[in-house]
Design a protein around this motif. Sequence first.
Motif, mmCIF file in Angstrom:
data_model
loop_
_atom_site.group_PDB
_atom_site.id
_atom_site.type_symbol
_atom_site.label_atom_id
_atom_site.label_comp_id
_atom_site.label_asym_id
_atom_site.label_seq_id
_atom_site.Cartn_x
_atom_site.Cartn_y
_atom_site.Cartn_z
ATOM 1 N N PHE A 282 0.832 -1.197 0.000
ATOM 2 C CA PHE A 282 0.000 0.000 0.000
ATOM 3 C C PHE A 282 0.869 1.251 0.000
ATOM 4 C CE2 PHE A 282 -2.131 3.321 2.511
ATOM 5 C CZ PHE A 282 -3.247 3.538 1.723
ATOM 6 N N MET A 285 2.328 1.926 -3.358
ATOM 7 C CA MET A 285 1.359 2.403 -4.339
ATOM 8 C C MET A 285 1.012 3.882 -4.150
ATOM 9 S SD MET A 285 -1.220 -0.895 -4.395
ATOM 10 C CE MET A 285 -2.285 -0.242 -5.666
ATOM 11 N N VAL A 286 0.980 4.351 -2.896
ATOM 12 C CA VAL A 286 0.406 5.672 -2.652
ATOM 13 C C VAL A 286 1.415 6.721 -2.201
ATOM 14 C CG1 VAL A 286 -1.758 4.566 -1.998
ATOM 15 C CG2 VAL A 286 -0.184 5.293 -0.211
ATOM 16 N N SER A 401 -3.493 6.464 -5.856
ATOM 17 C CA SER A 401 -2.719 5.886 -6.944
ATOM 18 C C SER A 401 -3.577 5.748 -8.188
ATOM 19 C CB SER A 401 -2.181 4.505 -6.534
ATOM 20 O OG SER A 401 -3.245 3.584 -6.404
ATOM 21 N N GLU A 407 -5.515 -0.433 -4.666
ATOM 22 C CA GLU A 407 -5.108 0.351 -3.496
ATOM 23 C C GLU A 407 -6.109 0.193 -2.360
ATOM 24 O OE1 GLU A 407 -5.532 4.984 -2.283
ATOM 25 O OE2 GLU A 407 -4.840 4.565 -4.314
#
Length: 812
Positions: A282, A285-286, A401, A407
């Motif tokens: 996570f 991804m962000v 994302s 996500e």
Amino acid sequence: MRRSTSLTLWALAAAAGTLLLVWGYHRAAPLQPRHWRISAGEAEVLVLDHLRQLGQAVPRPYVVSHLNTSSLLERRIGMALAHQSPARLRATGLPDRVTVWQVTVYLPDALKDDYAAKADVSLTGALLALHLRVDAEAKGGALTPAAARALADSLLRAQGIDLRRLGEPEIRTQQLAARTDLSVRYRDRDQLPELGASGFEVKFAGDRLSDFGPWMDEGQAQRAAQRSLQSLQLFVFGPYVVLYLLVALLAFPFLKHYHEGEIGVRRGTQLFLLTVAAGLLFVFMVARAAAHNFGFSFATPQQAAGLWALFFSMFDVVPAALLAFLAWSVGERLCRQQWGHKLSSFDALFQRRWANATVAASALGGVLAGTALAGLAVGLLLALQRVDARPVFGLSHNFESGWGGLEAAVAHLTFLVPTGLAVVLCVLPWLARWLGRPLGLLATALVSACAMALPVLVLPIGWGLLLAAVFAAAQLAVFFALDLLAYLLATITAGYLLVAWPLLGAANPVLRASGWGGLAALALPLLLSVRHLGSRREITYRYEDVPPHVRRIAERERQRVELETARRIQSSILPELPARLAGVDLAHAYLPASEVGGDFYDVLALEDGRLALAVGDVAGHGVSSGLVMSMAKSALAVQVTFDPEVESVFRTLNRTVYQTARKRLLATFCYALLDPVRRELLYASAGHLYPYRITAAGKVQALEASGYPLGVRRTLEVEPRLARLDAGDALFLFSDGLVEARAAGTDDVFGFERLEQSLARHAGESVERLRDGVLADVAGFAGSDPREDDMTILVLRLPGAPASVKGIRPGS
């Protein structure tokens, strides 16, 4: 037969939930994205193309894109829905501005706040706003008001804005040192009283475009929306508060029962590692987009992303993983006594035994129940509209994302599963036993409502709490009707559908694939086992199977893990000191009474040439003392890095021990600052044994200092003392295990008198020989009996030749 009937009922409930989602989702949440046509990557391309058309192309740009939902605008429109029709509100264009792609463009190596351009792009692909960063001192050409009006009209038409709905613009000028800036502000002809004035504004820096976008009056409507959001913003932090509280509460029973050999750590460790893995995915991804909304103005966007990832991992992912570990380790024992059969399917997943009907039925029931729960939430939201209660999605979730569905799925696995385990395995059995089952279930539903806040927050807050409590009670009903695996799948599936429903029907194929991909990831247990639904293979789980496991933990696991913990703590927390530091000879010894000791020591070199010396002793020995020791030692290292002065160090360590081990473990502590150039020792003690000064001539002097031990009082005040030293003097710091060593078979202790005699006997020797000599004297006195307490020795000797000191001595 009973299982097929149950699954049939859940299938009917899921069908009803799906119908409610299809028909009612956008009725219940009219401001959620409906016609989602462009992805984050397409929004980036649109903005960069527009910059090139304006002649503002950025070479080798670093672009950050994320979905931005304005909770304030969402709330203002939600309040207006009580008085205006949705059609009229949509005609204003304001609903399209609630959720947008926010695209920020940076020059290479620019700092995070020094962006070149920032833009808002609607989910249908319209450029809603653009801000170009222009230096206030930059020169610019002249632009007449009429020319500015013509350029503004042309720009707005190019963005698809109907100028007929706008009134005559107001043109303002601002004279700067090197240029004249102009703004052209249009007011919407159709003003809604509930929303206040609004329109569009175009700004020019000299003869160059600098800004364009919508504006809204920040009047009474804005203030009313802000006031209504305040309570909800506090409620958003509820899950964090409950997360840390649960970790703190579960740590104590874990230590107690683990030390007694009643619980194991294998499954908990697997859950910990899986949660960490999901959390790091996570973060990966962000991080790029999430860091954009935080501080770190001193860093580049790339550096800010790394810093955000570090902080988020430490303060969010690791606590969630620790909660998963503690919840299973403690809660498995509690829950198995009452509902042990409900753990079988979940436990079977970790044993890779999903090829059976038990797991398949549980996973299918969980996904169906989650769909039904999502439909229930939509139905409740529709019902709450009758009392003018409206959802506010912007405070609870945003996609950071480009793959929002994946996500959201990873986020639910990282944070909802650990909390769900704690609620069902720990909170529910505790409260049911303490309050009785009916009141216990109600109290657990309230805790769950705060711990796993519904992705849809509702105002007024009272109705929002009621909705969250009803939803939590429905989740617990799934646990009792099915089992733990079904409960967890229902929880994450329902939460995911409420968040990612717009993605499932998005017009953009990338977004749609992301939505369905995230749903498939959450339903992985079902995908693995569904083909075995009709098989006759079952899993049975009996409480009688537990005692052999407990005996193994008691006899082997505790010893193995404690030894590993001891080695890890001692190797990573206690330092291996060099033989010489800042010209001072060093020697040390640490002899724990058990695998894990409570003593700690350190010598830290400061930038100004001084040495920070520390010896501490946490009451007792074993795992509990070792954990407190490790926290105190870590707090010492951090504090000395920032402020090594004596009073500051004692305040920090006292607060650490008081908050961590209050009413359970105390700690004594001696700390000193040694200046080897001026030959001065500034020291203080919190209940610890006095250090000794040993002169080259063999004189032994106790450096007395007094104070309460760490952790006795909330605040601790010490009075540092200053000792003048001579060249060649030695310092001897130690713990009470040395003087309390008992002679074999007697109550006679080694004592201070024998210690001082030993120090005088070895005074002229090197620090290593002095240390070894004292230990040999203690060992000869105590004999072969095992040590009753930890022994720690720290020996230092100043250089023999006097040092030249320039300047004025402190205090002179």
